[in-house]
Design a protein around this motif. Structure first.
Motif, PDB file in Angstrom:
ATOM      1  N   ARG A  32      39.071 150.910  71.276  1.00  0.00           N
ATOM      2  CA  ARG A  32      40.161 149.718  71.701  1.00  0.00           C
ATOM      3  C   ARG A  32      40.114 150.424  72.974  1.00  0.00           C
ATOM      4  NH1 ARG A  32      44.857 151.784  67.914  1.00  0.00           N
ATOM      5  NH2 ARG A  32      43.848 153.488  68.377  1.00  0.00           N
ATOM      6  N   ALA A  36      39.374 148.059  76.960  1.00  0.00           N
ATOM      7  CA  ALA A  36      40.303 147.996  77.430  1.00  0.00           C
ATOM      8  C   ALA A  36      40.767 148.173  78.583  1.00  0.00           C
ATOM      9  CB  ALA A  36      41.961 148.290  76.932  1.00  0.00           C
ATOM     10  N   VAL A 102      46.165 148.529  81.240  1.00  0.00           N
ATOM     11  CA  VAL A 102      45.766 149.099  79.841  1.00  0.00           C
ATOM     12  C   VAL A 102      46.106 149.102  78.768  1.00  0.00           C
ATOM     13  CG1 VAL A 102      43.485 151.048  79.474  1.00  0.00           C
ATOM     14  CG2 VAL A 102      43.580 150.652  81.222  1.00  0.00           C
ATOM     15  N   GLU A 105      47.293 146.219  76.865  1.00  0.00           N
ATOM     16  CA  GLU A 105      46.649 145.214  75.430  1.00  0.00           C
ATOM     17  C   GLU A 105      46.233 145.977  74.707  1.00  0.00           C
ATOM     18  OE1 GLU A 105      43.451 143.315  77.465  1.00  0.00           O
ATOM     19  OE2 GLU A 105      44.418 143.197  78.767  1.00  0.00           O
ATOM     20  N   MET A 106      46.650 147.110  74.454  1.00  0.00           N
ATOM     21  CA  MET A 106      46.825 147.687  73.182  1.00  0.00           C
ATOM     22  C   MET A 106      47.483 147.722  72.271  1.00  0.00           C
ATOM     23  SD  MET A 106      43.494 150.824  73.921  1.00  0.00           S
ATOM     24  CE  MET A 106      44.659 151.543  75.746  1.00  0.00           C
TER      25      MET A 106
END
Length: 222
Positions: A32, A36, A102, A105-106
């Motif tokens: 992940r 990202a 970043v 995105e997670m």
């Protein structure tokens, strides 16, 4: 400055080269995190005059003594944070907003703290498309107590110590990652907050940019 199609293609190629040669070969093993960092355009969070070096394996100067952290350092820290989609993350050292993007995105929500007014303004503009990021301008060492508690504390740079004010904003069982500066050497560390206390363990000796406001309190000696 608007990027041309050629510029965009060149930056995309450099971004994929960063992933292949800097991240995958240096234990950035969470898919992940890799995905990202492969998606988020680092150059979009930098001043125009340094965008050409956005993907080098060195810190990128942002002015006034601040730098964008080295890709390997950020990637390793986020990998060791064991991020979950439901996490609320406190990010210390937003700089121009790259690491916040970043993270966004997670995870569910990011509170990104930046002390430099010019960098905060740049980050605010660059992060305009990220609805799950809240940018807070203020002292890095203070965090953002109004948004606590957080599941994860990410200090995207090297500090001499982690203040209790930041630890207090993390939930019991929460995770923390940080660069620690010790006698001229920077180490990446990770740990948890438990009922019995808080501690960080070294996991890599990696170059990491210094963040202001975290000088260890001086002890009195005779």
């Amino acid at each position: 400055m608007e990027l041309t199609v050629i510029d965009s293609a060149r930056f995309e190629a450099m971004r994929h080269a960063m992933v292949a040669s800097q991240l995958r070969t240096n234990a950035v093993s969470d898919p992940r995190v890799v995905a990202a960092m492969a998606r988020v355009p680092r150059e979009a969070f930098l001043p125009a005059d340094v965008r050409a070096v956005a993907y080098r394996d060195t810190a990128v100067p942002l002015g006034r003594g601040r730098f964008l952290n080295v890709p390997i350092a950020t990637g390793r820290l986020l990998t060791e944070a064991w991020l979950q989609p439901t996490d609320r993350v406190l990010l210390i050292g937003a700089a121009g907003g790259y690491t916040a993007a970043v993270l966004a995105e997670m995870v569910a929500h990011v509170v990104a703290v930046e002390s430099d007014p010019a960098l905060a303004a740049q980050a605010r503009e660059a992060l305009g498309g990220y609805a799950n990021v809240t940018l807070v301008e203020g002292p890095l060492e203070a965090g953002h107590d109004a948004g606590a508690p957080y599941d994860v504390l990410v200090i995207d740079g090297a500090v001499e110590h982690v203040p209790e004010a930041l630890v207090a904003q993390v939930v019991a069982g929460g995770r923390a990652v940080a660069g620690i500066a010790d006698r001229g050497i920077t180490r990446l560390t990770a740990g948890r907050k438990t009922g019995g206390g808080f501690g960080l363990l070294d996991f890599a000796d990696v170059d990491c940019v210094s963040l202001p406001g975290f000088a260890r309190p001086k002890t009195f000696t005779f």
